[in-house]
Design a protein around this motif. Structure first.
Motif, PDB file in Angstrom:
ATOM      1  N   CYS A 239       0.848  -1.205   0.000  1.00  0.00           N
ATOM      2  CA  CYS A 239       0.000   0.000   0.000  1.00  0.00           C
ATOM      3  C   CYS A 239       0.883   1.253   0.000  1.00  0.00           C
ATOM      4  O   CYS A 239       0.889   2.014   0.973  1.00  0.00           O
ATOM      5  CB  CYS A 239      -0.965   0.004   1.187  1.00  0.00           C
ATOM      6  N   GLU A 241       0.778   4.183  -1.500  1.00  0.00           N
ATOM      7  CA  GLU A 241       0.144   5.500  -1.376  1.00  0.00           C
ATOM      8  C   GLU A 241      -0.264   5.773   0.064  1.00  0.00           C
ATOM      9  O   GLU A 241      -0.124   6.896   0.572  1.00  0.00           O
ATOM     10  CB  GLU A 241      -1.070   5.609  -2.307  1.00  0.00           C
ATOM     11  N   ARG A 242      -0.740   4.745   0.737  1.00  0.00           N
ATOM     12  CA  ARG A 242      -1.083   4.872   2.159  1.00  0.00           C
ATOM     13  C   ARG A 242       0.158   5.237   2.970  1.00  0.00           C
ATOM     14  O   ARG A 242       0.102   6.086   3.868  1.00  0.00           O
ATOM     15  CB  ARG A 242      -1.694   3.560   2.653  1.00  0.00           C
ATOM     16  N   ARG A 244       2.828   6.814   1.869  1.00  0.00           N
ATOM     17  CA  ARG A 244       3.200   8.206   1.551  1.00  0.00           C
ATOM     18  C   ARG A 244       2.303   9.198   2.287  1.00  0.00           C
ATOM     19  O   ARG A 244       2.749  10.251   2.746  1.00  0.00           O
ATOM     20  CB  ARG A 244       3.156   8.438   0.035  1.00  0.00           C
ATOM     21  N   GLU A 245       1.030   8.849   2.430  1.00  0.00           N
ATOM     22  CA  GLU A 245       0.096   9.724   3.148  1.00  0.00           C
ATOM     23  C   GLU A 245       0.475   9.810   4.634  1.00  0.00           C
ATOM     24  O   GLU A 245       0.439  10.891   5.240  1.00  0.00           O
ATOM     25  CB  GLU A 245      -1.340   9.199   2.996  1.00  0.00           C
ATOM     26  N   ARG A 248       3.448  12.023   4.892  1.00  0.00           N
ATOM     27  CA  ARG A 248       3.045  13.435   4.768  1.00  0.00           C
ATOM     28  C   ARG A 248       2.431  13.951   6.070  1.00  0.00           C
ATOM     29  O   ARG A 248       2.753  15.044   6.533  1.00  0.00           O
ATOM     30  CB  ARG A 248       2.034  13.605   3.620  1.00  0.00           C
TER      31      ARG A 248
END
Length: 281
Positions: A239, A241-242, A244-245, A248
């Motif tokens: 996952c 993108e999860r 990276r979120e 962030r």
């Protein structure tokens, strides 16, 4: 190279670590439906997740044997540092220690120094410990001083994670003392962490994965001390993108020396399951 760092395969290595020539991996293995899968550079995460999803049985893991560790102690290096996943979660630490004892009995005082670190963590917790050892060696510290500095570092390290499900951890007895979660119908996601001893504890919970990740990020930001001197490490199971979120969210709240994201290798994939996130600071 006068030294090497052996990390059991629950610890993910970054690309740079793999290219450095400093690190070696002590492979654990997984069993799914009677098939043994070695956690090495050939591990196929997608295939493994498919196998686990299709299997009625819970996957199991096995740690490296003392003989495996003894083989890794071979070589010209005079200083050998070993990092294993928490001794509360696996026999890897005890295997490495027994391998060290047998090595010394067999070889006597050949000038080789071996020290085994109990990470009291897993996954990228082990990765960060390896990087701390490398940093100390590059500063020219003595073997004894490296051990002392790194043990202090382990004391101050914190591990957090949120998983889509805790089935593998529970069925393999890694959630001892934690109440069973019966709220799956409500989509309750617990925020988990490590204790100072290296066991797993529940830190909080939230409804849904997104809220649980926000809760975890807030907790990390509140608890983080001297973060400007620390590396933020995130491991994800399929996952990106999860992950990276989460990175962030955290970098909005805290200042760190640097950060990195890695995909889970075999053992961490087995326990984190598809969609799991692990954060260590």
């Amino acid at each position: 190279m006068d030294y090497k760092i052996i990390i059991d395969s629950c610890g993910e290595l970054t690309h740079r670590m793999k290219q450095s020539g400093i690190y070696e991996t002590a492979s654990l293995s997984m069993e799914v439906d009677g098939d043994i899968i070695t956690d090495d550079e050939l591990f196929d995460q997608a295939d493994f997740l498919r196998r686990v999803a299709a299997s009625p049985e819970c996957p199991k893991s096995s740690c490296p044997s003392p003989e495996n560790y003894m083989e890794l102690y071979e070589g010209e290096e005079k200083r050998i540092y070993v990092v294993t996943l928490s001794s509360e979660l696996s026999g890897s630490y005890n295997s490495a220690q027994l391998g060290r004892k047998l090595w010394i009995e067999e070889h006597g005082d050949d000038g080789k120094q071996i020290y085994v670190f109990n990470s009291r963590s897993a996954s990228v917790g082990e990765t960060l410990i390896g990087l701390k050892i490398q940093e100390c060696e590059e500063k020219g510290l003595s073997f004894e001083k490296v051990v002392s500095v790194v043990e202090d570092y382990i004391e101050g390290q914190h591990t957090y994670f949120v998983l889509e499900n805790l089935d593998t951890l529970r069925k393999n007895g890694r959630l001892t003392g934690i109440k069973s979660f019966v709220a799956s119908a409500l989509n309750i996601k617990p925020v988990m962490g490590s204790t100072p001893e290296g066991t797993i504890c529940q830190l909080g919970q939230a409804r849904g994965m997104k809220r649980a990740l926000v809760k975890m990020a807030n907790q990390i930001a509140e608890e983080g001390k001297a973060t400007k001197e620390k590396i933020l490490a995130i491991a994800h199971c399929n996952c990106p993108e999860r992950a990276r979120e989460v990175e962030r969210m955290l970098l909005d709240r805290i200042h760190v020396k640097t950060s990195f994201i890695v995909d889970t290798a075999g053992i961490s994939t087995m326990y984190a399951n598809d969609g799991g996130i692990i954060v260590v600071l």
